[in-house]
Design a protein around this motif. Structure first.
Motif, mmCIF file in Angstrom:
data_model
loop_
_atom_site.group_PDB
_atom_site.id
_atom_site.type_symbol
_atom_site.label_atom_id
_atom_site.label_comp_id
_atom_site.label_asym_id
_atom_site.label_seq_id
_atom_site.Cartn_x
_atom_site.Cartn_y
_atom_site.Cartn_z
ATOM 1 N N PHE A 4 26.347 26.960 31.063
ATOM 2 C CA PHE A 4 26.488 28.282 31.684
ATOM 3 C C PHE A 4 27.879 28.870 31.488
ATOM 4 O O PHE A 4 28.193 29.895 32.098
ATOM 5 N N GLN A 5 28.700 28.221 30.664
ATOM 6 C CA GLN A 5 30.065 28.702 30.455
ATOM 7 C C GLN A 5 30.044 30.092 29.817
ATOM 8 O O GLN A 5 29.369 30.331 28.821
ATOM 9 N N GLY A 6 30.791 31.020 30.431
ATOM 10 C CA GLY A 6 30.870 32.380 29.908
ATOM 11 C C GLY A 6 29.727 33.283 30.319
ATOM 12 O O GLY A 6 29.687 34.445 29.909
ATOM 13 N N THR A 7 28.802 32.792 31.139
ATOM 14 C CA THR A 7 27.655 33.587 31.566
ATOM 15 C C THR A 7 27.875 34.133 32.970
ATOM 16 O O THR A 7 28.822 33.759 33.660
ATOM 17 N N PHE A 8 26.954 35.012 33.384
ATOM 18 C CA PHE A 8 27.069 35.585 34.720
ATOM 19 C C PHE A 8 26.831 34.532 35.807
ATOM 20 O O PHE A 8 27.312 34.687 36.937
ATOM 21 N N ILE A 9 26.123 33.446 35.474
ATOM 22 C CA ILE A 9 25.896 32.374 36.445
ATOM 23 C C ILE A 9 27.223 31.685 36.776
ATOM 24 O O ILE A 9 27.500 31.363 37.941
ATOM 25 N N GLN A 10 28.069 31.463 35.757
ATOM 26 C CA GLN A 10 29.378 30.875 36.006
ATOM 27 C C GLN A 10 30.237 31.817 36.859
ATOM 28 O O GLN A 10 30.965 31.367 37.756
ATOM 29 N N ARG A 11 30.129 33.123 36.611
ATOM 30 C CA ARG A 11 30.916 34.087 37.392
ATOM 31 C C ARG A 11 30.441 34.131 38.851
ATOM 32 O O ARG A 11 31.257 34.253 39.769
ATOM 33 N N ILE A 12 29.121 34.034 39.048
ATOM 34 C CA ILE A 12 28.599 33.993 40.418
ATOM 35 C C ILE A 12 29.079 32.723 41.127
ATOM 36 O O ILE A 12 29.452 32.757 42.304
ATOM 37 N N HIS A 13 29.076 31.583 40.395
ATOM 38 C CA HIS A 13 29.543 30.328 40.971
ATOM 39 C C HIS A 13 31.016 30.454 41.388
ATOM 40 O O HIS A 13 31.386 30.009 42.494
ATOM 41 N N PHE A 14 31.830 31.046 40.547
ATOM 42 C CA PHE A 14 33.252 31.216 40.870
ATOM 43 C C PHE A 14 33.410 32.121 42.089
ATOM 44 O O PHE A 14 34.234 31.857 42.970
ATOM 45 N N PHE A 15 32.608 33.181 42.153
ATOM 46 C CA PHE A 15 32.706 34.112 43.284
ATOM 47 C C PHE A 15 32.302 33.433 44.587
ATOM 48 O O PHE A 15 32.961 33.598 45.618
ATOM 49 N N ILE A 16 31.229 32.618 44.551
ATOM 50 C CA ILE A 16 30.749 31.965 45.770
ATOM 51 C C ILE A 16 31.753 30.926 46.257
ATOM 52 O O ILE A 16 32.039 30.830 47.450
ATOM 53 N N THR A 17 32.286 30.130 45.323
ATOM 54 C CA THR A 17 33.131 29.000 45.704
ATOM 55 C C THR A 17 34.593 29.377 45.920
ATOM 56 O O THR A 17 35.317 28.658 46.613
ATOM 57 N N PHE A 18 35.051 30.459 45.317
ATOM 58 C CA PHE A 18 36.470 30.801 45.436
ATOM 59 C C PHE A 18 36.718 32.303 45.611
ATOM 60 O O PHE A 18 37.454 32.722 46.493
ATOM 61 N N GLY A 19 36.101 33.118 44.781
ATOM 62 C CA GLY A 19 36.419 34.544 44.728
ATOM 63 C C GLY A 19 36.191 35.279 46.032
ATOM 64 O O GLY A 19 37.033 36.085 46.461
ATOM 65 N N ALA A 20 35.045 35.029 46.694
ATOM 66 C CA ALA A 20 34.721 35.759 47.924
ATOM 67 C C ALA A 20 35.780 35.502 48.995
ATOM 68 O O ALA A 20 36.251 36.443 49.662
ATOM 69 N N TYR A 21 36.156 34.244 49.162
ATOM 70 C CA TYR A 21 37.164 33.913 50.176
ATOM 71 C C TYR A 21 38.527 34.490 49.796
ATOM 72 O O TYR A 21 39.281 34.949 50.663
ATOM 73 N N ASP A 22 38.850 34.474 48.494
ATOM 74 C CA ASP A 22 40.130 35.015 48.041
ATOM 75 C C ASP A 22 40.210 36.515 48.327
ATOM 76 O O ASP A 22 41.231 37.003 48.840
#
Length: 392
Positions: free
Chosen positions: A29-47
């Motif tokens: 899933f590297q470079g896909t929207f699934i990886q971006r959603i994973h980053f947002f859920i685990t880090f981005g939203a809280y940041d």
């Protein structure tokens, strides 16, 4: 039609969030929207939330947010335990309120009103056992017994002192930074239980996961039988074929039956989708921990063994390469020998293939013994208790 589309969208969004959260870091899933959603859920939203709090409230808001984060994530607290009780209570209440009026039904007997309550009660009992049982805490009173029971292997565990607890660390123990204590055979700190999962409560934890998986399957099957019973009692198939002239085939009837169920029993179907998603998560988690238990390995040890084996292979490969280079240099200094047959060269084993295989796990003593270690922890056995009483 609005309800059907709402259910479809709910299922797709739930599946996307679950897959992104659990598998978003996979290379596929590297470079896909699934990886971006994973980053947002685990880090981005809280940041982004932290930046918003700092923008609105300044440094005081940021400090307050960090204090809340420290309490919720870095210290023992009952928040997730209360969330578990809320989830299981709300789910059971929704099922009872929406579906108990159809029990007994065509396919389901009245006894399931009581067995469902007992099943949920047993799940809560296992939850309490896991949450409030001793996971195998190592302290000054029992450290000598644990040191004798779990000697150092000098491979992944060697003699050392815990810098926080200021006591010797027995082999196969790990310090929990959240609970601030050393725990024997520690797998991880479980936020749902507000407790570490270690030597003495792994059996309760495994039973908890398995039982809740079975509860989910029980709920899905029971609700499916209720819906099937309603189809039979209301003669939906007969009405569609006899009064509306629909052809009596699965291809023609299935879409109409599904549409009727979504309109009339959308609450039951939403609960079934929720239980199905939870059961898949529990099945994956249980499978992973079952593999660890059957090999008598903890989560911490599995990482240590992988690092150890990787280092051992690199060292042996380097030695083999050095020996091969030394041999080739020696051949250059010798007299020219007859050229070796190409077939003999092709079938000759590589020096790397002749390397000794490093044993993966010295604690794996067989299927039955490993299960016994989990079911009857060593510190609960009579020999350990007698040794403890003598030394005390």
């Amino acid at each position: 039609m609005g309800v059907q589309w709402l259910l479809v969208c709910h299922g797709l969004v739930t599946l996307l969030v679950v897959v992104s959260f659990l598998c978003g870091q996979w290379p596929i899933f590297q470079g896909t929207f699934i990886q971006r959603i994973h980053f947002f859920i685990t880090f981005g939203a809280y940041d982004y939330f932290g930046r918003f709090v700092h923008f609105v409230c300044g440094s005081r808001g940021t400090n307050a947010l960090l204090s809340v984060e420290n309490y919720c994530c870095d210290r023992p607290n009952p928040i997730i335990q209360l969330i578990y009780l809320l989830i299981i209570g709300a789910t059971y209440y929704s099922i009872a309120k929406s579906s108990f009026i159809y029990i007994p039904g065509y396919y389901l007997g009245g006894v399931h009103r009581y067995t469902s309550f007992l099943a949920v009660g047993m799940g809560i009992l296992l939850f309490l056992l896991t949450s409030f049982s001793d996971p195998g805490v190592v302290n000054s009173a029992n450290v000598s017994q644990y040191l004798s029971a779990y000697p150092y292997d000098n491979i992944i565990f060697s003699e050392k002192e815990c810098s926080t607890c200021k006591i010797p660390k027995p082999a196969r123990s790990k310090h929990c930074s959240i609970c601030n204590r050393c725990v024997l055979l520690m797998h991880h700190h479980c936020a749902w239980m507000n407790n570490c999962i270690g030597e003495r409560n792994t059996r309760y934890f495994m039973a908890f996961i398995l039982w809740h998986f079975l509860i989910c399957i029980y709920g899905i099957v029971a609700l499916a039988l209720i819906l099937a019973g309603r189809l039979k009692e209301l003669q939906v198939i007969h009405i569609l074929t006899a009064y509306y002239g629909i052809e009596k085939s699965f291809r023609k009837l299935a879409p109409l039956v599904v549409q009727w169920l979504l309109n009339a029993y959308n609450t039951q179907i939403l609960i079934m989708v929720f239980l199905a998603v939870v059961s898949l998560l529990l099945a994956g988690f249980f499978t992973y921990h079952t593999k660890l238990c059957l090999t008598n390995t903890t989560t911490n040890e599995s990482f240590k063994w992988r690092e150890h084996l990787s280092w051992q292979r690199k060292v042996k490969e380097a030695k083999a390469s050095a020996e091969a280079l030394k041999a080739s240099l020696g051949e250059l200094n010798q007299e020219r020998k007859p050229q070796e047959s190409k077939w003999k060269t092709f079938f000759r084993r590589s020096r790397l293939e002749e390397l000794d295989v490093v044993k993966n796990n010295i604690y794996d003593r067989g299927f039955l013994h490993n299960i016994y270690e989990v079911a009857v922890p060593f510190s609960t056995r009579r020999s350990f208790l007698l040794n403890k009483s003598k030394s005390g």
